[in-house]
Design a protein around this motif. Structure first.
Motif, short mmCIF file in Angstrom:
data_model
loop_
_atom_site.label_atom_id
_atom_site.label_comp_id
_atom_site.label_asym_id
_atom_site.label_seq_id
_atom_site.Cartn_x
_atom_site.Cartn_y
_atom_site.Cartn_z
N GLY A 178 -61.73 -14.89 -123.81
CA GLY A 178 -62.54 -14.36 -122.71
C GLY A 178 -61.75 -14.32 -121.41
O GLY A 178 -61.78 -13.33 -120.67
N GLY A 179 -61.02 -15.40 -121.13
CA GLY A 179 -60.19 -15.46 -119.92
C GLY A 179 -59.10 -14.40 -119.97
O GLY A 179 -58.78 -13.76 -118.96
N ALA A 227 -65.82 -6.46 -114.54
CA ALA A 227 -65.01 -7.32 -115.42
C ALA A 227 -65.71 -8.65 -115.66
O ALA A 227 -65.79 -9.15 -116.79
CB ALA A 227 -63.63 -7.54 -114.81
N LEU A 228 -66.24 -9.24 -114.59
CA LEU A 228 -66.94 -10.52 -114.69
C LEU A 228 -68.13 -10.43 -115.65
O LEU A 228 -68.27 -11.24 -116.57
CB LEU A 228 -67.45 -10.97 -113.31
N PHE A 249 -60.49 -10.99 -119.33
CA PHE A 249 -60.83 -10.89 -117.91
C PHE A 249 -59.60 -10.58 -117.07
O PHE A 249 -59.61 -9.69 -116.21
CB PHE A 249 -61.49 -12.20 -117.45
N THR A 296 -68.90 -8.13 -117.89
CA THR A 296 -68.51 -7.79 -119.26
C THR A 296 -68.00 -9.02 -120.01
O THR A 296 -68.44 -9.31 -121.14
CB THR A 296 -67.39 -6.72 -119.23
N CYS A 297 -67.08 -9.74 -119.39
CA CYS A 297 -66.48 -10.90 -120.07
C CYS A 297 -67.50 -12.00 -120.27
O CYS A 297 -67.51 -12.67 -121.32
CB CYS A 297 -65.28 -11.41 -119.28
N GLU A 338 -60.47 -16.90 -111.98
CA GLU A 338 -60.58 -16.28 -110.66
C GLU A 338 -59.89 -17.13 -109.58
O GLU A 338 -59.09 -16.63 -108.79
CB GLU A 338 -62.08 -16.13 -110.36
N LEU A 398 -58.79 -6.98 -117.69
CA LEU A 398 -59.78 -6.02 -117.17
C LEU A 398 -59.73 -5.86 -115.65
O LEU A 398 -59.88 -4.73 -115.15
CB LEU A 398 -61.20 -6.45 -117.56
N ILE A 399 -59.51 -6.95 -114.93
CA ILE A 399 -59.61 -6.83 -113.46
C ILE A 399 -58.53 -5.95 -112.86
O ILE A 399 -58.65 -5.52 -111.72
CB ILE A 399 -59.59 -8.20 -112.73
N LEU A 445 -64.48 -18.16 -116.38
CA LEU A 445 -64.22 -17.01 -115.51
C LEU A 445 -63.96 -17.45 -114.07
O LEU A 445 -63.06 -16.95 -113.40
CB LEU A 445 -65.38 -16.02 -115.59
N GLN A 491 -63.99 -5.64 -110.19
CA GLN A 491 -64.00 -7.05 -110.56
C GLN A 491 -65.38 -7.52 -111.05
O GLN A 491 -65.48 -8.29 -111.99
CB GLN A 491 -63.57 -7.88 -109.36
#
Lengths: 204, 204, 204
Positions: free
Chosen positions: C166-167, C182-183, C170, C185-186, C116, C173-174, C112, C179
């Protein structure tokens, strides 16, 4: 001394990316990796040489970050090559020969692209030949290390040597003839030399 | 705190390049590589530590691209060391001792050069010591991995430790005494410590 | 699309650094390295993924050179984890499970953080997912290669896949939710998925 000719270099890099992705996915199939593992190795081998070249030259972000084409080519080609390779009848050396022939095309193309990129950044011609050799050989080296095979570049005299001689002739030729002529000539020379070595090994 | 003193650092780097190229070519000879393979390993080991240092610090293009001297030294030295090593009577440990002694000189010199370069880029002194250790140990690590030998840095306590302590003492000394004095003192300390360890291992 | 939120990313990176340092030191203890060797591997695994990410993106000097926090966390955590691991009763798989659970946390967090950082540098979202996967998996790969173990990323389908999925979630979701949401959750999704895979492997 050197004109950009960037669309040709771009096209050659994409082609080289495809053949190295295929070569590495076939290697993965030979080592009984699954589709996912073979694709990872295919992508790593396809972009590995150019990535190291870009890092050494300071061309960052590296090429596959700034242009999606390379990943978009490497991923499906690696997956497709894996499918074909796992369906070839094994045990008769066909997959190994195919792998080595693709590798020969990748070695020649990546070497010339590496020399070209280095010259565009105005390195010394001798350094450009070394950068070409790194660009040409690192992808196959990553493929072999990940499959736990001794890299050809350490095992065979006529692997890195063909890259170095081909790159050297290219550096010499482009100051004498048209760049496209130099590219085609050196590509043909390197490919023929490498396929000849492979053919002799298969017989040996 | 630190004056460039760049000609001294340059001279030391060239010297360290030569000894690491020789050490790696001797390792190649011990592992029955041919002249070409031994030269490739020699060059990779000689410039590997500084290349990783430059990448981490963002000093790109890396040093051997901007200055041809390093390749021009590493290539013939590696080839010459290979010739000498393959002509030494084997089986009595002479090549191994020679290799380890050259490696000790390279470890000490590259460590100090790495610390120096990091300090010139105004990193924290603690980071400079780490960068020195990376510069000092990565060349030998590349050599050992390519020859399929467990790297000394993982096997021996008193390899990276000597690099870290030597780099730490150097960082401390240059704020107290003349830089040339600090360099010579730390080089002598590290070399004596490492040669002592090697001598004990040979007896052990 | 993305706000810096840099203190959260910083905190997560420090946490991921600690768990990867611990995971690698435990691996070192399992392979009977001494304290020094285990600490070296712990630090290399903890900062390896982010270092490769920074090199590829051109964020140099790399992160642990510009901010001492990471080394200051990784070194004592690796040493402490080594002490604990060497005192755990061996032979019942407790150290291996602990190692894999820490690794799962590191895989999720580093992925993550990598996504980011890539998005903040305005790479294509697809490239950001690849960079996330590299950031998440390279540390464990370095750890396994240095311990001479086949890296999980090549051995297990559901290692890199969890990182990529997962990435990818993410990145999606963002643009839809806050954010931080999203972080979290993922991270939860990836960790649960990975711990489930580990639990099934243990049952064999």
């Amino acid at each position: 001394m050197i004109e950009p000719l960037s669309h040709v270099v771009f096209g050659l890099t994409v082609l080289a990316t495809a053949v190295m992705a295929a070569s590495a996915a076939i290697q993965g199939a030979r080592h009984t990796l699954d589709l996912f593992g073979a694709t990872v190795i295919g992508v790593a081998a396809a972009v590995g040489g150019g990535t190291v070249r870009d890092l050494f030259l300071g061309r960052v972000p590296v090429f596959w970050i700034t242009d999606l084409t390379y990943l978009m080519v490497a991923i499906p080609v690696a997956a497709a090559a894996y499918f074909v390779a796992t369906r070839l009848p094994s045990g008769n050396g066909r997959r190994l020969r195919l792998l080595m022939q693709f590798d020969a095309v990748g070695l020649a193309l990546f070497t010339l692209v590496g020399v070209e990129v280095a010259l565009q950044m105005e390195t010394h011609p001798f350094v450009a030949v070394i950068i070409g050799c790194i660009t040409g050989t690192v992808g196959g080296m990553i493929r072999d290390i990940l499959c736990n095979v001794t890299p050809s570049v350490l095992k065979e005299d006529l692997y890195a040597t063909i890259s170095l001689v081909g790159g050297g002739v290219f550096v010499g030729l482009i100051s004498l003839v048209d760049q496209a002529v130099a590219l085609v000539t050196c590509f043909a020379l390197m490919l023929v030399a490498r396929l000849f070595v492979i053919a002799r090994m298969s017989q040996g």
